[in-house]
Design a protein around this motif. Structure first.
Motif, short mmCIF file in Angstrom:
data_model
loop_
_atom_site.label_atom_id
_atom_site.label_comp_id
_atom_site.label_asym_id
_atom_site.label_seq_id
_atom_site.Cartn_x
_atom_site.Cartn_y
_atom_site.Cartn_z
N UNK A 210 35.45 38.21 31.39
CA UNK A 210 35.08 39.57 31.76
C UNK A 210 34.55 39.58 33.19
N UNK A 211 34.84 40.67 33.92
CA UNK A 211 34.39 40.73 35.31
C UNK A 211 34.29 42.17 35.77
N UNK A 212 33.31 42.42 36.64
CA UNK A 212 33.24 43.69 37.37
C UNK A 212 33.84 43.44 38.76
N UNK A 213 34.56 44.41 39.28
CA UNK A 213 35.36 44.14 40.49
C UNK A 213 35.11 45.18 41.58
N UNK A 214 34.90 44.67 42.81
CA UNK A 214 34.73 45.54 43.97
C UNK A 214 35.53 45.06 45.18
N UNK A 215 35.85 43.79 45.26
CA UNK A 215 36.42 43.22 46.47
C UNK A 215 37.79 43.81 46.79
N UNK A 216 37.96 44.26 48.01
CA UNK A 216 39.24 44.77 48.47
C UNK A 216 39.56 46.19 48.03
N UNK A 217 38.63 46.86 47.37
CA UNK A 217 38.85 48.22 46.90
C UNK A 217 38.29 49.19 47.95
N UNK A 218 39.17 49.95 48.58
CA UNK A 218 38.77 50.94 49.59
C UNK A 218 37.90 50.32 50.69
N UNK A 324 36.98 32.78 22.97
CA UNK A 324 35.92 32.25 23.85
C UNK A 324 35.66 33.30 24.93
N UNK A 325 34.50 33.92 24.88
CA UNK A 325 34.13 35.01 25.78
C UNK A 325 33.24 34.49 26.90
N UNK A 326 33.59 34.83 28.14
CA UNK A 326 32.83 34.42 29.33
C UNK A 326 32.55 35.66 30.16
N UNK A 327 31.29 35.90 30.50
CA UNK A 327 30.95 37.01 31.39
C UNK A 327 30.78 36.46 32.81
N UNK A 328 31.82 36.68 33.64
CA UNK A 328 31.81 36.21 35.03
C UNK A 328 31.40 37.31 36.01
N UNK A 329 30.83 38.39 35.52
CA UNK A 329 30.50 39.54 36.36
C UNK A 329 29.35 39.23 37.31
N UNK A 330 29.25 40.06 38.35
CA UNK A 330 28.16 39.92 39.31
C UNK A 330 26.93 40.72 38.95
N UNK A 331 27.12 41.87 38.25
CA UNK A 331 26.00 42.81 38.05
C UNK A 331 26.08 43.55 36.71
N UNK A 332 26.96 43.13 35.79
CA UNK A 332 27.22 43.94 34.60
C UNK A 332 27.09 43.14 33.32
N UNK A 333 26.32 43.67 32.37
CA UNK A 333 26.34 43.17 31.00
C UNK A 333 27.42 43.91 30.24
N UNK A 334 28.07 43.22 29.31
CA UNK A 334 29.15 43.84 28.54
C UNK A 334 28.84 43.79 27.04
N UNK A 335 29.07 44.93 26.39
CA UNK A 335 29.04 45.03 24.93
C UNK A 335 30.49 44.93 24.46
N UNK A 336 30.79 43.93 23.63
CA UNK A 336 32.17 43.59 23.30
C UNK A 336 32.43 43.77 21.81
N UNK A 337 33.58 44.36 21.50
CA UNK A 337 34.00 44.52 20.11
C UNK A 337 35.52 44.45 20.04
N UNK A 338 36.03 44.05 18.89
CA UNK A 338 37.46 44.06 18.61
C UNK A 338 37.71 45.10 17.53
#
Length: 550
Positions: A210-218, A324-338
């Motif tokens: 999982x990741x939050x993304x900003x790089x290269x956007x606008x 196998x869940x990995x949170x690679x985000x910089x600033x975000x917690x994730x609530x995960x469900x299937x």
């Protein structure tokens, strides 16, 4: 190009009266910030690390104690890997961005090995900045931990570096730079250490990053986001928005406003434009104790894909799948469900727990969870809700026919209270033996967004500072969070135990206004970082060092 030291940066910032950390920095001074006060841009070549000189009385990262500890691990067969960090174009699923990555993949190609193997990985740096590799969650030799200015010199532009160490414990891990905010680009990848005596039984395995993304956007870059945040709330125009309640800070109480982004972006880095403002105001989560995050990342990804073009994992109805869940985000917690499934939590941060059934779970930055599911028949959304931010990331599990759910799908399993680490118990096989601590290290989490003065004990990171520990001790780390925000705290080179036979972890959430006491055994000599795994909090000062006494 030689990058400035943190000490230089801080001195420049302090010289600018009435401004927050780094406001005096030019765009050049934001390039490639490392966790260093000396040798910041020096070479780390294939011949081995140039470790920083430890103050008298402490074990050095390349000292004989470290070599002796590695020899006792009985290094096994080599697992050779070649890795290139490079500028590239990434396809997020219909949206392309220029970023930095390992090869041309997001996440980087998974590295998989077996307990006892010697991982021999050569990193080639084709980036425009010095870089490094940190092996998140591994108890490894200290001179391979990948922290420039502390355990090695940064890998300079155009150079290579050989990382070589024994893999001592199975589990779900990952690797990323420990150089400035490079992690919040595309520089991350899973590391899976297999157990030849694996007790779990399953048919398929799905690694989910999982990741939050900003790089290269606008025109945005993580460096520009850091520069914006480092001005503090006083350095931007926040008319019409708010959200970060700062109790006890004059002029900060009673602020209210809709979730959104206000203010002006700071200078860019590497010649990039600064892009729009990315400071997030009004992100709230009761589960996280209030303020959910600082950065309005425009995208949230599962395995490098947007929700509008999700990855699809295929299986058969009835398959038992290990996710196998990995949170690679910089600033975000994730609530995960299937959607349509119950999850059985089996591991966190690489260590087994007593199996726990849940509909959803929460991952802070840097945390990992392994879960088992028995696949139904159809197409099901694996949804990661950006906690408190109102956005989602998506992947699909397909075991049969049917239309894929919409990108905005929110499974009912996301409702209610998800499992967190505090609700789990360690498997008896990995519980620490009962013992009173020989030493308690008290770390108060201090600072806030208003002044961008995140720190431990009111003191921003200084690599020369050491909190002493001694080999053989049971050490208690007491994290007291006096800030208005939650923090995922991470300890390098060790795992700790949460209270009350809680799980073994290397990263744990500390909620605002609470104290978390965790214990670990000091069995891996060297100089080891403790830091907040919000990359922007760490880079403005919320890092410190535990040092083994010689």
């Amino acid at each position: 190009m030689r990058t400035p030291t943190r000490r230089t940066v801080l001195a420049a910032a302090l010289a600018a009266a009435g401004t927050g950390l780094l406001t005096a920095c030019s765009s050049d001074s934001m390039k490639g910030m490392d966790h260093a006060s000396v040798n910041h841009g020096d070479a780390g070549g294939a011949s081995g690390p140039a470790a920083s000189a430890a103050p008298a009385g402490f074990v050095a990262p390349n000292g004989p104690e470290v070599a002796a500890a590695e020899a006792k691990r009985n290094p096994g067969p080599e697992r050779k890997v070649a890795l290139t960090a490079t500028e590239t174009t990434l396809d997020l699923g219909g949206r392309t961005v220029r970023s930095w990555a390992y090869g041309d993949r997001l996440p980087g190609r998974e590295v998989r090995a077996t307990v006892g193997d010697t991982l021999a990985l050569t990193l080639a740096n084709h980036l425009p900045q010095p870089t490094s590799l940190h092996w998140h969650g591994l108890a490894l030799r200290n001179d391979m931990d990948g922290v420039p200015g502390l355990t090695q010199s940064a890998v300079r532009v155009g150079a290579t570096f050989d990382y070589r160490f024994t893999l001592t414990h199975p589990g779900t891990y990952w690797f990323h730079p420990h150089s400035g905010v490079q992690q919040d680009r595309g520089l991350y990848a899973p590391l899976i250490v297999e157990d030849p005596k694996e007790p779990l039984r399953y048919d398929r395995e799905w690694v989910v990053v999982l990741d939050d993304w900003v790089d290269g956007v606008d025109g945005s870059t993580p460096d520009a986001v850091l520069a914006e945040l480092a001005q503090g709330m006083g350095g931007t125009d926040h008319s019409g928005g708010s959200g970060h309640d700062m109790p006890g800070m004059p002029g900060m109480s009673g602020m209210s406003g809709a979730s959104g982004v206000t203010g002006t972006a700071g200078p860019g880095a590497g010649g990039a434009t600064s892009g729009p403002a990315r400071m997030l105001m009004g992100a709230r989560s009761p589960l996280l104790g209030g303020d959910a995050g600082d950065v309005a990342h425009p995208f949230h990804l599962v395995n490098g894909r947007l929700a509008t073009a999700p990855e699809t994992f295929t299986a058969k109805p009835g398959d038992r799948i290990r996710i196998r869940l990995i949170n690679a985000a910089g600033d975000t917690a994730y609530r995960v469900a299937l959607g349509g499934h119950e999850l059985t939590v089996t591991h966190t941060d690489g260590f087994p727990v007593e199996p726990a059934a849940t509909r959803a779970l929460l991952l802070g930055m840097g945390e990992r969870y392994d879960v088992l599911v028995t696949a139904g028949d159809g197409v099901f959304p694996l949804t990661a809700l950006a906690e408190g931010k109102g956005a989602t990331a998506l992947a699909l599990l397909r075991t049969g026919g049917g239309a894929a759910p919409d990108a905005s799908v929110r499974p009912a399993e996301l409702d209610g209270t998800p499992v967190t680490a505090g609700g789990l118990k360690a498997d008896p096989s990995v519980r620490l033996p009962a013992k009173s601590p020989d030493r308690t290290v008290q770390l108060e989490l201090t600072g806030g967004m208003a002044k961008a003065d995140w720190a431990f004990n009111g003191r921003r990171y200084d690599p020369a500072q050491r909190h002493p520990v001694a080999a053989g001790e049971r050490v208690r780390l007491e994290f007291r969070n006096s800030t208005a925000m939650w923090h995922p705290v991470h300890l390098h080179g060790h795992s700790f135990a949460l209270p009350g036979d809680g799980p073994r972890k290397d990263t744990a959430i500390v909620l605002p206004g609470t104290t978390l006491a965790v214990d670990f055994d000091a069995d891996n000599p060297g100089l080891w970082m403790v830091h907040c795994h919000n990359v922007y909090h760490a880079e403005t000062g919320m890092m410190t060092v535990l040092g083994y006494q010689a």
